[in-house]
Design a protein around this motif. Structure first.
Motif, PDB file in Angstrom:
ATOM      1  N   HIS A 219       0.891  -1.163   0.010  1.00 35.76           N
ATOM      2  CA  HIS A 219       0.105   0.101   0.133  1.00 35.76           C
ATOM      3  C   HIS A 219       0.748   1.113  -0.011  1.00 35.76           C
ATOM      4  CE1 HIS A 219      -4.103  -1.800   0.975  1.00 35.76           C
ATOM      5  NE2 HIS A 219      -3.177  -2.792   1.370  1.00 35.76           N
ATOM      6  N   GLU A 220       0.462   2.369  -0.656  1.00 31.73           N
ATOM      7  CA  GLU A 220       1.129   3.369  -0.790  1.00 31.73           C
ATOM      8  C   GLU A 220       0.375   4.567  -0.736  1.00 31.73           C
ATOM      9  OE1 GLU A 220       3.932   5.693  -4.384  1.00 31.73           O
ATOM     10  OE2 GLU A 220       2.535   4.117  -4.745  1.00 31.73           O
ATOM     11  N   GLN A 221       0.560   5.632   0.369  1.00 31.62           N
ATOM     12  CA  GLN A 221      -0.508   6.621   0.510  1.00 31.62           C
ATOM     13  C   GLN A 221      -0.393   7.651  -0.716  1.00 31.62           C
ATOM     14  OE1 GLN A 221      -0.692   8.503   4.224  1.00 31.62           O
ATOM     15  NE2 GLN A 221      -1.008  10.432   3.393  1.00 31.62           N
ATOM     16  N   ILE A 222      -1.650   8.063  -1.316  1.00 30.79           N
ATOM     17  CA  ILE A 222      -1.610   8.820  -2.614  1.00 30.79           C
ATOM     18  C   ILE A 222      -2.241  10.139  -1.790  1.00 30.79           C
ATOM     19  CG2 ILE A 222      -2.778   9.249  -4.683  1.00 30.79           C
ATOM     20  CD1 ILE A 222      -0.695   6.979  -4.709  1.00 30.79           C
ATOM     21  N   ALA A 223      -3.298  10.120  -1.050  1.00 37.44           N
ATOM     22  CA  ALA A 223      -3.797  11.484  -0.388  1.00 37.44           C
ATOM     23  C   ALA A 223      -4.312  11.237   0.669  1.00 37.44           C
ATOM     24  CB  ALA A 223      -4.909  11.969  -1.419  1.00 37.44           C
ATOM     25  N   ASN A 224      -4.283  12.424   1.658  1.00 36.95           N
ATOM     26  CA  ASN A 224      -4.705  12.306   3.177  1.00 36.95           C
ATOM     27  C   ASN A 224      -5.253  13.809   3.283  1.00 36.95           C
ATOM     28  OD1 ASN A 224      -5.505  11.813   5.477  1.00 36.95           O
ATOM     29  ND2 ASN A 224      -3.479  11.354   6.513  1.00 36.95           N
ATOM     30  N   ILE A 225      -6.449  14.027   3.141  1.00 41.69           N
ATOM     31  CA  ILE A 225      -7.291  15.389   3.452  1.00 41.69           C
ATOM     32  C   ILE A 225      -8.066  15.274   4.667  1.00 41.69           C
ATOM     33  CG2 ILE A 225      -8.808  16.785   2.191  1.00 41.69           C
ATOM     34  CD1 ILE A 225      -7.802  15.701  -0.667  1.00 41.69           C
ATOM     35  N   ASN A 226      -8.058  16.261   5.380  1.00 36.48           N
ATOM     36  CA  ASN A 226      -8.858  16.569   6.433  1.00 36.48           C
ATOM     37  C   ASN A 226      -9.473  17.769   6.767  1.00 36.48           C
ATOM     38  OD1 ASN A 226     -10.004  16.553   9.039  1.00 36.48           O
ATOM     39  ND2 ASN A 226      -8.193  15.580  10.298  1.00 36.48           N
ATOM     40  N   ILE A 227     -10.370  17.902   6.481  1.00 33.94           N
ATOM     41  CA  ILE A 227     -11.347  19.470   6.531  1.00 33.94           C
ATOM     42  C   ILE A 227     -12.250  19.201   7.848  1.00 33.94           C
ATOM     43  CG2 ILE A 227     -12.559  21.129   5.351  1.00 33.94           C
ATOM     44  CD1 ILE A 227     -11.658  19.868   2.960  1.00 33.94           C
ATOM     45  N   SER A 228     -11.827  19.586   9.045  1.00 37.97           N
ATOM     46  CA  SER A 228     -12.772  19.055  10.212  1.00 37.97           C
ATOM     47  C   SER A 228     -13.054  20.393  10.942  1.00 37.97           C
ATOM     48  CB  SER A 228     -11.708  18.256  11.163  1.00 37.97           C
ATOM     49  OG  SER A 228     -10.541  18.951  11.449  1.00 37.97           O
ATOM     50  N   ASN A 229     -12.824  21.580  10.479  1.00 34.40           N
ATOM     51  CA  ASN A 229     -13.181  22.723  11.222  1.00 34.40           C
ATOM     52  C   ASN A 229     -14.769  23.116  10.923  1.00 34.40           C
ATOM     53  OD1 ASN A 229     -13.557  25.395  12.167  1.00 34.40           O
ATOM     54  ND2 ASN A 229     -11.485  25.868  11.692  1.00 34.40           N
ATOM     55  N   ALA A 230     -15.327  23.174  11.822  1.00 36.61           N
ATOM     56  CA  ALA A 230     -16.870  23.379  11.429  1.00 36.61           C
ATOM     57  C   ALA A 230     -17.094  24.825  10.576  1.00 36.61           C
ATOM     58  CB  ALA A 230     -17.612  23.596  12.862  1.00 36.61           C
ATOM     59  N   SER A 231     -16.106  25.591  10.861  1.00 34.52           N
ATOM     60  CA  SER A 231     -16.428  26.702  10.148  1.00 34.52           C
ATOM     61  C   SER A 231     -15.924  26.399   8.560  1.00 34.52           C
ATOM     62  CB  SER A 231     -15.522  27.920  10.569  1.00 34.52           C
ATOM     63  OG  SER A 231     -13.992  27.692  10.319  1.00 34.52           O
ATOM     64  N   ASP A 232     -15.561  25.443   8.047  1.00 35.98           N
ATOM     65  CA  ASP A 232     -15.108  25.064   6.897  1.00 35.98           C
ATOM     66  C   ASP A 232     -16.102  24.305   6.013  1.00 35.98           C
ATOM     67  OD1 ASP A 232     -12.550  26.381   6.960  1.00 35.98           O
ATOM     68  OD2 ASP A 232     -11.850  24.694   7.678  1.00 35.98           O
ATOM     69  N   SER A 233     -17.269  24.213   6.793  1.00 34.71           N
ATOM     70  CA  SER A 233     -18.549  23.369   6.260  1.00 34.71           C
ATOM     71  C   SER A 233     -19.073  23.993   5.051  1.00 34.71           C
ATOM     72  CB  SER A 233     -19.719  23.328   7.256  1.00 34.71           C
ATOM     73  OG  SER A 233     -20.321  24.538   7.380  1.00 34.71           O
ATOM     74  N   THR A 234     -19.329  23.074   4.205  1.00 32.99           N
ATOM     75  CA  THR A 234     -19.648  23.321   2.923  1.00 32.99           C
ATOM     76  C   THR A 234     -21.305  23.258   2.781  1.00 32.99           C
ATOM     77  OG1 THR A 234     -17.967  22.090   1.776  1.00 32.99           O
ATOM     78  CG2 THR A 234     -19.747  22.259   0.542  1.00 32.99           C
ATOM     79  N   LYS A 235     -21.949  24.469   2.521  1.00 30.40           N
ATOM     80  CA  LYS A 235     -23.368  24.807   2.123  1.00 30.40           C
ATOM     81  C   LYS A 235     -23.461  24.490   0.783  1.00 30.40           C
ATOM     82  CE  LYS A 235     -27.229  27.886   2.589  1.00 30.40           C
ATOM     83  NZ  LYS A 235     -27.386  29.442   3.094  1.00 30.40           N
ATOM     84  N   SER A 236     -24.373  23.513   0.691  1.00 26.95           N
ATOM     85  CA  SER A 236     -24.448  23.054  -0.908  1.00 26.95           C
ATOM     86  C   SER A 236     -25.847  23.310  -1.353  1.00 26.95           C
ATOM     87  CB  SER A 236     -24.163  21.487  -1.026  1.00 26.95           C
ATOM     88  OG  SER A 236     -24.344  20.943  -2.191  1.00 26.95           O
ATOM     89  N   LYS A 237     -25.995  24.142  -2.338  1.00 27.20           N
ATOM     90  CA  LYS A 237     -27.637  24.127  -2.720  1.00 27.20           C
ATOM     91  C   LYS A 237     -27.534  24.131  -4.073  1.00 27.20           C
ATOM     92  CE  LYS A 237     -31.547  26.962  -1.840  1.00 27.20           C
ATOM     93  NZ  LYS A 237     -32.012  28.077  -1.290  1.00 27.20           N
TER      94      LYS A 237
END
Length: 130
Positions: free
Chosen positions: A3-21
């Protein structure tokens, strides 16, 4: 198997929440280089909605001209009541035949119902299985 790591993304801050409409919410564009074989993808997020009823996690491979070579989706279940709930995905995509052609793996969220929803705490981990 290796196994070889390719991507590790962490967006955990609530202020970074995505509002999708009614929008496509892009998470990652990953060039598919020659040595990739099978991608193991783990995805986690929290979501909240009182209106949206058809939200999907999309995996798409496009060539350099923007043509879709591969497309798959996973339904993100929505629970009534407007409370935050978590979602996990764990799957594999064989990308061997798509590498080396300037292809890109796109991972995004599609809110098909064009209704308001919030997504936060996004975690994405991808490794290559040789």
């Amino acid at each position: 198997k290796r196994h070889e790591q390719i991507a590790n993304i962490n967006i955990s801050n609530a202020s970074d929440s995505t509002k999708s409409k009614g929008e496509y919410t892009n998470i990652l564009d990953l060039p598919l280089i020659n040595n990739l074989e099978t991608l193991h993808i783990k995805f986690h997020c929290y979501r909240k909605t009182t209106l949206a009823n058809d939200i999907q996690l999309i995996f798409e491979i496009k060539d350099s001209d923007g043509n879709s070579l591969y497309w798959d989706s996973c339904q993100i279940p929505i629970y009534e009541g407007g409370n935050w709930s978590d979602f996990d995905y764990d799957g594999k995509i064989n990308v061997t035949k798509y590498t080396g052609e300037d292809s890109i793996l796109k991972i995004y969220i599609w809110n098909k119902g064009a209704k308001e929803c919030y997504i936060t705490g996004i975690q994405l981990y991808i490794d290559n299985i040789h």
